[in-house]
Write a protein that holds these residues in place. Structure first.
Motif, mmCIF file in Angstrom:
data_model
loop_
_atom_site.group_PDB
_atom_site.id
_atom_site.type_symbol
_atom_site.label_atom_id
_atom_site.label_comp_id
_atom_site.label_asym_id
_atom_site.label_seq_id
_atom_site.Cartn_x
_atom_site.Cartn_y
_atom_site.Cartn_z
ATOM 1 N N THR A 125 0.829 -1.197 0.000
ATOM 2 C CA THR A 125 0.000 0.000 0.000
ATOM 3 C C THR A 125 0.869 1.255 0.000
ATOM 4 O O THR A 125 1.875 1.333 0.691
ATOM 5 C CB THR A 125 -0.936 -0.003 1.220
ATOM 6 O OG1 THR A 125 -1.653 -1.245 1.246
ATOM 7 C CG2 THR A 125 -1.928 1.135 1.150
ATOM 8 N N ALA A 127 2.176 5.116 0.511
ATOM 9 C CA ALA A 127 2.134 6.166 1.533
ATOM 10 C C ALA A 127 3.154 7.238 1.171
ATOM 11 O O ALA A 127 3.842 7.152 0.152
ATOM 12 C CB ALA A 127 2.415 5.577 2.915
ATOM 13 N N LYS A 139 -1.361 15.077 6.995
ATOM 14 C CA LYS A 139 -2.126 13.992 6.381
ATOM 15 C C LYS A 139 -1.853 14.008 4.879
ATOM 16 O O LYS A 139 -1.374 15.026 4.341
ATOM 17 C CB LYS A 139 -3.616 14.150 6.673
ATOM 18 C CG LYS A 139 -4.206 15.463 6.209
ATOM 19 C CD LYS A 139 -5.637 15.599 6.688
ATOM 20 C CE LYS A 139 -6.274 16.900 6.183
ATOM 21 N NZ LYS A 139 -5.540 18.109 6.629
ATOM 22 N N LEU A 198 4.559 1.481 1.505
ATOM 23 C CA LEU A 198 4.775 1.621 2.947
ATOM 24 C C LEU A 198 6.020 0.895 3.454
ATOM 25 O O LEU A 198 6.784 1.472 4.236
ATOM 26 C CB LEU A 198 3.529 1.147 3.695
ATOM 27 C CG LEU A 198 3.529 1.328 5.208
ATOM 28 C CD1 LEU A 198 3.707 2.790 5.588
ATOM 29 C CD2 LEU A 198 2.228 0.779 5.806
ATOM 30 N N SER A 202 8.955 3.155 5.204
ATOM 31 C CA SER A 202 9.131 2.854 6.637
ATOM 32 C C SER A 202 10.586 2.489 6.912
ATOM 33 O O SER A 202 11.164 2.895 7.932
ATOM 34 C CB SER A 202 8.218 1.703 7.054
ATOM 35 O OG SER A 202 6.870 2.067 6.952
ATOM 36 N N GLU A 215 1.026 9.493 8.046
ATOM 37 C CA GLU A 215 -0.058 8.530 8.305
ATOM 38 C C GLU A 215 -1.410 9.160 8.008
ATOM 39 O O GLU A 215 -1.607 10.353 8.243
ATOM 40 C CB GLU A 215 -0.006 8.079 9.776
ATOM 41 C CG GLU A 215 1.263 7.333 10.159
ATOM 42 C CD GLU A 215 1.307 5.913 9.624
ATOM 43 O OE1 GLU A 215 0.298 5.456 9.015
ATOM 44 O OE2 GLU A 215 2.331 5.261 9.813
ATOM 45 N N PRO A 216 -2.372 8.375 7.509
ATOM 46 C CA PRO A 216 -2.274 6.970 7.125
ATOM 47 C C PRO A 216 -1.814 6.835 5.671
ATOM 48 O O PRO A 216 -1.722 7.843 4.957
ATOM 49 C CB PRO A 216 -3.723 6.497 7.277
ATOM 50 C CG PRO A 216 -4.526 7.691 6.853
ATOM 51 C CD PRO A 216 -3.758 8.883 7.376
ATOM 52 N N PRO A 217 -1.535 5.606 5.200
ATOM 53 C CA PRO A 217 -1.269 5.406 3.775
ATOM 54 C C PRO A 217 -2.478 5.886 2.965
ATOM 55 O O PRO A 217 -3.603 5.845 3.451
ATOM 56 C CB PRO A 217 -1.094 3.891 3.648
ATOM 57 C CG PRO A 217 -0.700 3.452 5.018
ATOM 58 C CD PRO A 217 -1.442 4.352 5.962
ATOM 59 N N LYS A 221 -5.294 -0.950 -0.700
ATOM 60 C CA LYS A 221 -4.450 -2.066 -0.248
ATOM 61 C C LYS A 221 -3.972 -2.855 -1.465
ATOM 62 O O LYS A 221 -4.753 -3.221 -2.338
ATOM 63 C CB LYS A 221 -5.195 -2.977 0.710
ATOM 64 C CG LYS A 221 -4.342 -4.134 1.222
ATOM 65 C CD LYS A 221 -4.957 -4.842 2.408
ATOM 66 C CE LYS A 221 -4.761 -4.034 3.682
ATOM 67 N NZ LYS A 221 -5.091 -4.827 4.899
#
Length: 277
Positions: A125, A127, A139, A198, A202, A215-217, A221
């Motif tokens: 996903t 991000a 955001k 992600l 990360s 956050e969030p992605p 999905k």
């Protein structure tokens, strides 16, 4: 009589030719057998895609190196990686310069029509990565009116474009051949964020505290997988690798690699699935 003999000879010749052609096709119709005969599985990748593939002190590191070592041991072959800029990887596969692509690559509907994917090995996903001190991005929607980078020709780029199209102000999207160039421009303030999957961002944030994940992605999905050519002779290789990945999923080895390189174990499909986009 002569015409009958000629017809018989012609028919016999056609049958022989057909059998020869069928034999030739059968001989070429098993990539797994070819790989085992050569003793080598040749894999195209880009060594600028941490934590899956990257160089450290001149040596390949990452999840791919460890996972393909297991695949090689299971198949009884050596693994040879070919490092290329990402825009050259898929054309190289189609030109048969290597057997398959490590990547890994996000599975999409369009790509499934063109390539044969293995089972997923991680979630993908999309991000955003930002500078840690940049409080203007609380955001994903806060990229409206700003400049954001993503990998040229990547599914992450397309997901960024789809997301940006729904924002009230135009996003200036910059495309990068090398993810490290995008991160360098982010650190220098030439862009406000980098869109990537992600697990990738990360990892970057964990290695460099000047960066932080937003956050969030924002993407739907999705999942990472390896791929091969979508033709009859490639099916045997992909099927064999799927069996290895399924075994790793069941005995916990895949989860262990995910925890080591991605920071967490991830639920991934263990059968064929329909991508969200």
């Amino acid at each position: 009589m002569q015409r009958t003999m000629l017809f018989g000879k012609t028919l016999g010749g056609l049958c022989a030719a057909a059998l020869f052609t069928l034999s030739a096709l059968n001989a070429q119709a098993d990539q797994l057998e070819d790989v085992k005969k050569s003793g080598e599985l040749v894999v195209g990748t880009e060594l600028q895609f941490a934590p899956f593939d990257f160089l450290e002190n001149g040596k390949q590191q990452g999840l791919n190196a460890e996972l393909f070592k297991i695949i090689g041991d299971e198949l009884g072959v050596k693994i040879r990686f070919i490092d290329l800029p990402w825009p050259s990887v898929l054309p190289g596969l189609e030109a048969k310069k290597f057997d398959m692509v490590a990547g890994p690559i996000i599975v999409t509907q369009a790509r499934k029509e063109r390539y044969d994917f293995t089972l997923p090995i991680a979630e993908s996903t999309v991000a955003l990565l930002k500078r840690s001190k940049d409080e203007s991005l609380a955001k994903p929607e806060d990229i409206a009116g700003k400049a954001v980078g993503a990998g040229k020709g990547s599914a992450q780029l397309q997901e960024l474009k789809n997301f940006a199209a729904g924002l009230p102000e135009k996003v200036a999207i910059r495309e990068y051949v090398d993810n490290n160039q995008a991160y360098a421009d982010l650190a220098a303030g030439r862009i406000v964020a980098v869109a990537n999957s992600l697990p990738n961002i990360s990892y970057v944030a964990s290695q460099r505290n000047v960066f932080k994940v937003v956050e969030p992605p924002f993407g739907k999905k999705s999942y990472f997988a390896y791929l091969g050519r979508k033709d009859a002779d490639s099916e045997s290789l992909i099927d064999a690798i799927d069996k290895i990945l399924l075994k790793m999923h069941q005995d916990g080895r895949l989860a262990a690699l995910q925890k080591k390189w991605l920071g967490m174990a991830m639920e991934v499909p263990t059968t064929d699935f329909e991508p969200a986009w």
